[in-house]
Scaffold this motif. Sequence first.
Motif, PDB file in Angstrom:
ATOM      1  N   ALA A 235       0.859  -1.166   0.106  1.00 39.81           N
ATOM      2  CA  ALA A 235      -0.122  -0.021  -0.172  1.00 39.81           C
ATOM      3  C   ALA A 235       0.919   1.276  -0.153  1.00 39.81           C
ATOM      4  N   PRO A 236       0.258   2.396  -0.276  1.00 41.76           N
ATOM      5  CA  PRO A 236       1.204   3.508  -0.527  1.00 41.76           C
ATOM      6  C   PRO A 236       1.422   4.078   0.532  1.00 41.76           C
ATOM      7  N   ALA A 237       2.696   4.740   0.976  1.00 37.43           N
ATOM      8  CA  ALA A 237       2.988   5.243   2.118  1.00 37.43           C
ATOM      9  C   ALA A 237       2.195   6.605   2.376  1.00 37.43           C
ATOM     10  N   PRO A 238       1.959   6.875   3.803  1.00 38.54           N
ATOM     11  CA  PRO A 238       1.068   7.888   4.265  1.00 38.54           C
ATOM     12  C   PRO A 238       1.475   9.019   3.964  1.00 38.54           C
ATOM     13  N   SER A 239       0.707  10.333   4.087  1.00 40.62           N
ATOM     14  CA  SER A 239       1.306  11.624   3.772  1.00 40.62           C
ATOM     15  C   SER A 239       2.025  12.204   4.615  1.00 40.62           C
ATOM     16  N   GLN A 240       2.129  11.599   5.670  1.00 37.87           N
ATOM     17  CA  GLN A 240       2.943  12.007   6.967  1.00 37.87           C
ATOM     18  C   GLN A 240       3.374  10.915   7.688  1.00 37.87           C
ATOM     19  N   ASP A 241       4.678  11.154   8.373  1.00 37.56           N
ATOM     20  CA  ASP A 241       5.070  10.012   9.254  1.00 37.56           C
ATOM     21  C   ASP A 241       4.490  10.057  10.597  1.00 37.56           C
ATOM     22  N   LEU A 242       4.379   9.130  11.260  1.00 40.25           N
ATOM     23  CA  LEU A 242       3.417   8.806  12.439  1.00 40.25           C
ATOM     24  C   LEU A 242       4.731   8.486  13.693  1.00 40.25           C
ATOM     25  N   ALA A 243       4.493   9.175  14.676  1.00 43.39           N
ATOM     26  CA  ALA A 243       5.282   8.543  15.906  1.00 43.39           C
ATOM     27  C   ALA A 243       4.580   7.034  16.331  1.00 43.39           C
ATOM     28  N   ARG A 244       5.537   6.221  16.686  1.00 47.91           N
ATOM     29  CA  ARG A 244       5.109   5.151  17.268  1.00 47.91           C
ATOM     30  C   ARG A 244       6.077   4.167  17.903  1.00 47.91           C
ATOM     31  N   ARG A 245       5.823   3.239  18.890  1.00 49.99           N
ATOM     32  CA  ARG A 245       6.633   2.571  19.550  1.00 49.99           C
ATOM     33  C   ARG A 245       7.182   1.261  18.693  1.00 49.99           C
ATOM     34  N   MET A 246       8.382   1.038  18.608  1.00 47.28           N
ATOM     35  CA  MET A 246       9.012  -0.183  17.894  1.00 47.28           C
ATOM     36  C   MET A 246       8.798  -1.574  18.802  1.00 47.28           C
ATOM     37  N   ALA A 247       9.174  -2.573  17.973  1.00 44.50           N
ATOM     38  CA  ALA A 247       9.156  -3.860  18.757  1.00 44.50           C
ATOM     39  C   ALA A 247       9.980  -3.927  20.038  1.00 44.50           C
ATOM     40  N   ASP A 248      11.281  -3.200  19.828  1.00 43.93           N
ATOM     41  CA  ASP A 248      12.245  -3.113  20.986  1.00 43.93           C
ATOM     42  C   ASP A 248      11.793  -2.332  22.038  1.00 43.93           C
ATOM     43  N   GLY A 249      10.718  -1.754  22.011  1.00 40.08           N
ATOM     44  CA  GLY A 249      10.508  -0.696  23.104  1.00 40.08           C
ATOM     45  C   GLY A 249      10.950   0.712  22.764  1.00 40.08           C
ATOM     46  N   SER A 250      11.628   0.949  21.978  1.00 42.91           N
ATOM     47  CA  SER A 250      12.076   2.359  21.750  1.00 42.91           C
ATOM     48  C   SER A 250      10.874   2.933  20.945  1.00 42.91           C
TER      49      SER A 250
END
Length: 572
Positions: A235-250
Amino acid sequence: MKSPLAAIPGAAILTLFLALVLALGSGFARAHEGHSHGDEAPAAPVATAPRGASSSSALELVAVARNGALTVFIDRHDTNEPVTDAVVRAEMPDGAATAEAMPDGSYRLDAHWSERPGEHEVLFEVARGGESEIFPVTLTVEAGAAPGPAGGFAAWSAGLAVAHDFRRHIAEADPLPLLIGGSGFVLGIAATLLMRGRGRGPALAVLVTATVLLAGNAALGAETPTPPGAFLAAAPAPSQDLARRMADGSVFVPKPTQRVLTVRTLVTASDMLGRTSELPGRIIADPNGSGVVQSSVGGRLSPPPSGLFPRLGSRVEKGEVLAYVTPPVQAVDMSDMRQRQGELDQQIAIVERRVERFRKLAPGGAVSLVQLDEAQAELKGLTDRRTALDNIRLQPEALTAPVSGVIAEANAVAGQMASPGVQVFQIVDPARLWVEALSFNARVGTRDATARLADGQVLRLRYMGAGLADRSQAVPIQFAVENPPSELRTGQFVTVLATTEASQQGLALPRTSVVRGSNGQSIVYEHTAPEQFQPRQVQVEPLDAARVLVVFGIGPGKRVVTQGAELLNQIR
């Protein structure tokens, strides 16, 4: 009567039933061969725009490619503060260019080359304050990352994922009960149609349709299962990047989001810091800058000459009349006063005649001038006593302000009876306030301290003294508030952090840096990369009203978030 089932050849019914059994069995068997009960389908990846980062000891740079343009963010390395007054030049695959400063503090460059897949090398030169630094950045543009139509494709991919999940749940079920129940249900429909005289055609149609559908399901289950994320990944990339928590907790936080959240950092440094002790305290008035207005005699309150009692918060000056107290006169006292007035009037009349006679005889020498003076003095004394007796009923007591300040408490109502020793007004100078704390440790240092209000506001305190008599098995300690804020009120509870004589090696961090994790552990966020934050569990102790002492969990030289940590902790 001949049964309708007799009209159907037995071989046909047996053949259809066997086909049904084989279709169900093969579908469940193949579906179970291609599926593992312990593995879940991977989540759809979250797309981010192509980006690259580079940093130095003073600055860090992040470049993000989107829609044929390059957005550059420049921040200070130690504090993460945006740099908005720099001149940014870039050597790009299609030539050199100077970035345009944007209103949000970023810099923009036209970069149509960023729409082509592959690795692109860009060299940035940042000039600021007469100095310039070079930042090499590599941007990797993946194939298919360019924006494209997303409506129908995304819906189709989501539909395939839902269908796959449905087939997977069916395949996970125990096949034997479903096989027996499905076979009986289909054959029951066929038998019902035949017994109701609907003919063999509809019954055979039902059996054939069920067989075809079950065979198709078996063939669909025999195929290699397609993870639902395989379609959504394209699917196409969103129009803006979103903050999120990664799998390693960062936590991944794009630079635009960091600026919205006002994320700030500092570099930790180890030092010998004094230990502190937390004490409960409250705001009190300075004994030399406050006063209490009380009536010495009981009486009825009346307003001052202005006609209005001073209201709460109004400013008064020392010696200003705040109210009057008129003492009541009892009936017995009234009788005694009248009797005393009669006696004084009689004595005054006798002395007046004596004085008049002495005045006539003094010129001839029959009476000495000394006798005349004594008679006049006696007459004056009697007259003063008579006047004072008259004024007892007419002259009220004036309640005046003992100090200059603000009315902090008022209990005056016109006509109210004031008892002797009862407080009518309390006057406090808001520029002279103290804090009284209770310490259960007699060894608390006598150095200056700090206090923290319920809203986090910090007060600087100056040590004034400690009591030698315990109060509820605690030692009262008093501090003067330096430059108290105007909204401070007497009686407010505060937490006093008094410095002790002991010291310990550690890191000093603002209290806003420490947040609570999901398990209740104290954590801080380390800024490990320009757009990456790693949670670190720490052990802290109170240092003062604004800082804590980190004794374990993170070392010196690390960039720790000091502002915005609570918001980072909410990202999921």
